[in-house]
Design a protein around this motif. Structure first.
Motif, short mmCIF file in Angstrom:
data_model
loop_
_atom_site.label_atom_id
_atom_site.label_comp_id
_atom_site.label_asym_id
_atom_site.label_seq_id
_atom_site.Cartn_x
_atom_site.Cartn_y
_atom_site.Cartn_z
N LEU A 98 -52.32 64.13 -12.81
CA LEU A 98 -51.44 64.73 -11.80
C LEU A 98 -50.07 64.90 -12.41
N PHE A 99 -49.11 64.11 -11.99
CA PHE A 99 -47.73 64.30 -12.46
C PHE A 99 -47.37 63.32 -13.55
N PRO A 100 -46.62 63.77 -14.55
CA PRO A 100 -46.10 65.11 -14.74
C PRO A 100 -47.25 66.08 -15.05
N SER A 113 -51.38 73.42 -2.87
CA SER A 113 -51.61 72.01 -2.64
C SER A 113 -51.97 71.81 -1.17
N PHE A 117 -48.62 66.36 -0.79
CA PHE A 117 -47.23 65.93 -0.93
C PHE A 117 -46.73 65.02 0.17
N THR A 120 -46.78 61.45 -0.91
CA THR A 120 -45.97 61.02 -2.05
C THR A 120 -44.69 60.34 -1.54
N GLU A 124 -39.31 60.87 -4.62
CA GLU A 124 -39.87 61.53 -5.80
C GLU A 124 -40.22 63.00 -5.55
N ARG A 125 -40.20 63.43 -4.32
CA ARG A 125 -40.67 64.78 -4.00
C ARG A 125 -39.88 65.89 -4.66
N THR A 127 -38.43 65.82 -7.54
CA THR A 127 -38.88 65.86 -8.94
C THR A 127 -40.24 66.53 -9.03
N LEU A 128 -41.14 66.19 -8.13
CA LEU A 128 -42.48 66.78 -8.13
C LEU A 128 -42.40 68.29 -7.85
N GLU A 131 -41.48 70.02 -10.92
CA GLU A 131 -42.63 70.13 -11.81
C GLU A 131 -43.50 71.33 -11.43
#
Length: 184
Positions: A98-100, A113, A117, A120, A124-125, A127-128, A131
């Motif tokens: 998944l991430f990164p 998606s 999300f 999560t 952090e959202r 940053t995601l 990405e």
């Protein structure tokens, strides 16, 4: 459900609890995602957080995109072998990660998606979302599908360079079609 066949065969699949929906609801969401993809006609598609891959299966059967990559980190709840068994007969490209995101910049025309999300960590959202923006081409699309109650989650994607083209709600789930602005 679009057919009694889909409903009867739903017993052959295991729900993925993170998603919080029934198999029948998942198949319905898959048909809605397929309608977006048919309309936009992307070459390379990324599915983020594919879970048990029923949306993947629906997209593969309904649209047959030239390239669909589905990513997830499977666990004891459902194994990658079970997921691969669901997809028998369909051309599937599954990546256990998944991430990164493990892809080159601007590698996809469209990403989507489904019910990922909202699970999560809020901090952090952004940053995601960055990405996701990184792997989508300029003027490429992102389809965000989440419970309506967390509709403000879209702001993280707006801040990452997306603009909303379309938004609607169906049975408590929102569908947001976004386009990536150039120069991101």
């Amino acid at each position: 459900m679009s057919s009694i066949f889909d409903s009867i065969n739903s017993w052959n699949y295991k729900p993925f609890r993170r998603m919080g929906v029934t198999i029948c609801e998942e198949l319905r969401i898959g048909k809605l995602v397929s309608s977006f993809i048919k309309r936009l006609n992307p070459r390379r598609v990324l599915e983020i957080g594919c879970g048990n891959c029923l949306v993947t299966l629906s997209v593969e059967k309904e649209v047959k995109p030239s390239s669909l990559v589905s990513i997830e980190v499977w666990n004891n709840e459902i194994t990658d072998k079970e997921v691969k068994d669901y997809l028998m007969g369909e051309d599937s490209n599954l990546v256990e990660n998944l991430f990164p995101l493990p892809f080159k910049d601007k590698a996809f025309d469209l990403a989507y998606s489904v019910l990922y999300f909202y699970n999560t960590i809020r901090k952090e959202r952004s940053t995601l979302a960055g990405e996701v923006s990184k792997v989508i081409k300029d003027k490429g699309y992102f389809i965000l599908i989440e419970p309506e109650i967390v509709r403000n989650i879209r702001k993280d994607f707006f801040n990452a360079g997306f603009s909303e083209v379309e938004y609607h709600v169906d049975q408590g789930i929102f569908y947001s079609l976004m386009i990536k602005d150039q120069k991101q």
